[in-house]
Structure formats: C-alpha cells, structure tokens
Design a protein around this motif. Structure first.
Motif, PDB file in Angstrom:
ATOM      1  N   TRP A  62     -41.835   9.560  -0.036  1.00 21.56           N
ATOM      2  CA  TRP A  62     -42.770  10.206  -0.746  1.00 21.56           C
ATOM      3  C   TRP A  62     -42.287  10.531  -2.151  1.00 21.56           C
ATOM      4  CZ3 TRP A  62     -47.459   9.117   0.606  1.00 21.56           C
ATOM      5  CH2 TRP A  62     -47.834   9.132   1.692  1.00 21.56           C
ATOM      6  N   GLY A  63     -43.323  10.652  -3.096  1.00 20.97           N
ATOM      7  CA  GLY A  63     -42.929  11.129  -4.215  1.00 20.97           C
ATOM      8  C   GLY A  63     -44.255  12.092  -4.889  1.00 20.97           C
ATOM      9  N   TYR A  64     -45.068  12.491  -3.843  1.00 23.63           N
ATOM     10  CA  TYR A  64     -46.435  12.929  -4.621  1.00 23.63           C
ATOM     11  C   TYR A  64     -46.591  14.321  -4.559  1.00 23.63           C
ATOM     12  CZ  TYR A  64     -47.331   7.959  -3.775  1.00 23.63           C
ATOM     13  OH  TYR A  64     -47.188   6.514  -3.778  1.00 23.63           O
ATOM     14  N   THR A  94     -42.060   3.884  -2.957  1.00 19.29           N
ATOM     15  CA  THR A  94     -40.737   4.281  -3.450  1.00 19.29           C
ATOM     16  C   THR A  94     -40.611   5.539  -4.404  1.00 19.29           C
ATOM     17  OG1 THR A  94     -41.064   2.646  -5.003  1.00 19.29           O
ATOM     18  CG2 THR A  94     -40.080   1.840  -3.013  1.00 19.29           C
ATOM     19  N   ALA A  95     -41.660   6.102  -4.449  1.00 18.87           N
ATOM     20  CA  ALA A  95     -41.649   7.012  -5.560  1.00 18.87           C
ATOM     21  C   ALA A  95     -40.710   8.300  -5.604  1.00 18.87           C
ATOM     22  CB  ALA A  95     -43.126   7.745  -5.625  1.00 18.87           C
ATOM     23  N   GLY A 125     -40.242   5.519  -8.847  1.00 19.63           N
ATOM     24  CA  GLY A 125     -38.988   5.557  -7.997  1.00 19.63           C
ATOM     25  C   GLY A 125     -37.837   4.562  -8.314  1.00 19.63           C
ATOM     26  N   VAL A 126     -36.581   4.895  -7.868  1.00 21.69           N
ATOM     27  CA  VAL A 126     -35.494   4.020  -7.865  1.00 21.69           C
ATOM     28  C   VAL A 126     -34.980   3.744  -6.697  1.00 21.69           C
ATOM     29  CG1 VAL A 126     -33.254   4.126  -9.091  1.00 21.69           C
ATOM     30  CG2 VAL A 126     -34.852   5.206 -10.124  1.00 21.69           C
ATOM     31  N   GLY A 162     -43.111   4.611 -17.394  1.00 21.02           N
ATOM     32  CA  GLY A 162     -43.506   5.996 -17.298  1.00 21.02           C
ATOM     33  C   GLY A 162     -43.272   6.324 -15.544  1.00 21.02           C
ATOM     34  N   ASP A 163     -43.794   7.533 -15.261  1.00 18.37           N
ATOM     35  CA  ASP A 163     -43.276   7.921 -13.736  1.00 18.37           C
ATOM     36  C   ASP A 163     -43.642   6.893 -12.638  1.00 18.37           C
ATOM     37  OD1 ASP A 163     -42.427  10.258 -14.820  1.00 18.37           O
ATOM     38  OD2 ASP A 163     -44.258  11.522 -14.542  1.00 18.37           O
ATOM     39  N   GLN A 164     -44.546   5.975 -12.973  1.00 17.45           N
ATOM     40  CA  GLN A 164     -45.043   5.234 -12.020  1.00 17.45           C
ATOM     41  C   GLN A 164     -44.246   3.849 -12.047  1.00 17.45           C
ATOM     42  OE1 GLN A 164     -49.069   5.275 -12.619  1.00 17.45           O
ATOM     43  NE2 GLN A 164     -49.439   6.413 -10.741  1.00 17.45           N
TER      44      GLN A 164
END
Length: 228
Positions: A62-64, A94-95, A125-126, A162-164
C-alpha cells in the motif's frame, strides 16, 4: 476472494498449508489469490501447495496513507504452485515499494505466468532487489518470466515522472528451467521509467513463439551473458 490475506504485519511464518480453488476460466474462482501479502516484512513462506483461480502467491504494498507501507524482507521457498494466474506475482499494488524478496526452490505447474512483476503509471513505488533462484516452470500458458509496467498498450508516449511512476530495478534470476506458450522472457517498461539492471543467469526457458524474448523500454538487461 483471498484465502490467506496478511496486511500490515511482520515476523510471519507460513509453513505447509494447502489451498485449492476452482480455475477462474471455468467461472467459479475469480480473484481467489491463494496467499496475499500486503505491506508486510520479515515473512517466511515455505512448503506450501497452492492451486487457485488467481495468483497463487502475491506481494503488494500500500502507498495510499500518509506514510508509504513497503513490503520487504520476504523469503518464499520449497513450494509448489499450480493452475493460477502466476506462481508468484509482485504487484500490481506497488505504491509502498517492494524490496529484498527471495523466491527459491519452487515448482510452478500450468500457471499462466511463472513469475511476474507488474505495475503501471497509476501505481507508483519502487520494486528492487528481487532474487529468483532454482525454479522450474512447467507448461506456462502465457509468459514464463514477465515484468510489465504498461496499462494501455495503445498509449506508448512518455509521461511526466511523478509519485505515480513505478520503477523496477536490480532483479536477478538464477537457475530457471521451463517452457511457455508465449514469450519465455517478457519485459515491457515505461518510456519514462525503463526496467533497469536485470540479470538472468543459467536460464533455460523454452517458448513456442519464434521470438521467445521481448524487451521494450529496458536498460542493462543481461541474459546468459549477453547484454541488451
């Protein structure tokens, strides 16, 4: 839906479980991931036997929330996966970032893809420092080894970073054997975020396609000593 679903957890051992669900192609088992690991760390999966209608085992992150929630330090070994969409899938959530994962000494039998990493330019994400070692993939109905960051194949234009934006790098495959109906190796990155630094060593994946390897938007890919 998911059979074993572990979220925001650490120091977990999954040993010796058996999971059975119908194939999704027969209409009975869609979205039935066998083992779903979401934003976890220090997880050891071993001696499992999974046949299901979606991914046999999948790693997400998660990255939310305000803070990213990575998945890291995961070992998957000595297991048998069959029928599902992938033997072991990474993403497409993958965020939060996914890193330091080892998948070794496993058999994937009649899955769609043996092992795959997937994301897109809405996920971010990475994904990095992933090791696949000593794997057998029998009768993959799609690709054998896959990394795919494309959501819409009709839109191949470069997008702002960007972030996405997802990034995939530092992936290693060692001692892989098997066969696939489609490409043996399928890597499709983004123009703005190529898949980077992937090494495949002692890999013998057979394909029924006349061109068994597809590389798009990649940098520094080494396959059995040949650099692409």
């Amino acid at each position: 839906m998911f059979n074993v679903n572990i979220i925001w957890s650490n120091s977990i051992v999954i040993d010796g479980i058996r999971i059975r669900n119908p194939e999704s192609y027969h209409g009975a088992g869609p979205n039935t991931d066998g083992i779903n690991l979401l934003s976890v760390n220090r997880v050891h999966v071993m001696n499992v036997d999974v046949a299901t209608g979606d991914d046999c085992l999948v790693l997400d992150a998660w990255g939310y929330r305000k803070d990213r929630d990575p998945t890291h330090d995961v070992l998957i070994e000595n297991s048998y996966m069959s029928i599902g969409h992938s033997g072991v899938g990474i993403g497409s959530i993958t965020a939060g970032g996914i890193r330091n994962v080892t998948i070794r000494n496993c058999v994937f039998d009649s899955v769609c893809r043996g092992v795959d990493i997937r994301s897109n330019n809405e996920r971010g994400g990475v994904v990095e420092d992933i090791l696949y070692q000593n794997l057998t993939m029998r009768n993959c109905t799609w690709e054998g080894i896959s990394i795919n960051l494309i959501k819409d194949y009709n839109d191949k234009g470069r997008q702002p970073i960007g972030d996405q934006t997802p990034f995939v790098r530092n992936i290693r495959y060692e001692n892989i054997r098997g066969d696939a109906e489609r490409e043996a190796i399928y890597f499709y990155g983004l123009p703005e975020a190529p898949i980077k630094n992937v090494v495949l060593e002692n890999v013998d994946m057979r394909s029924k396609k006349p061109e068994p390897i597809l590389l798009r938007n990649t940098k520094n890919i080494v396959i059995n000593g040949n650099r692409y």
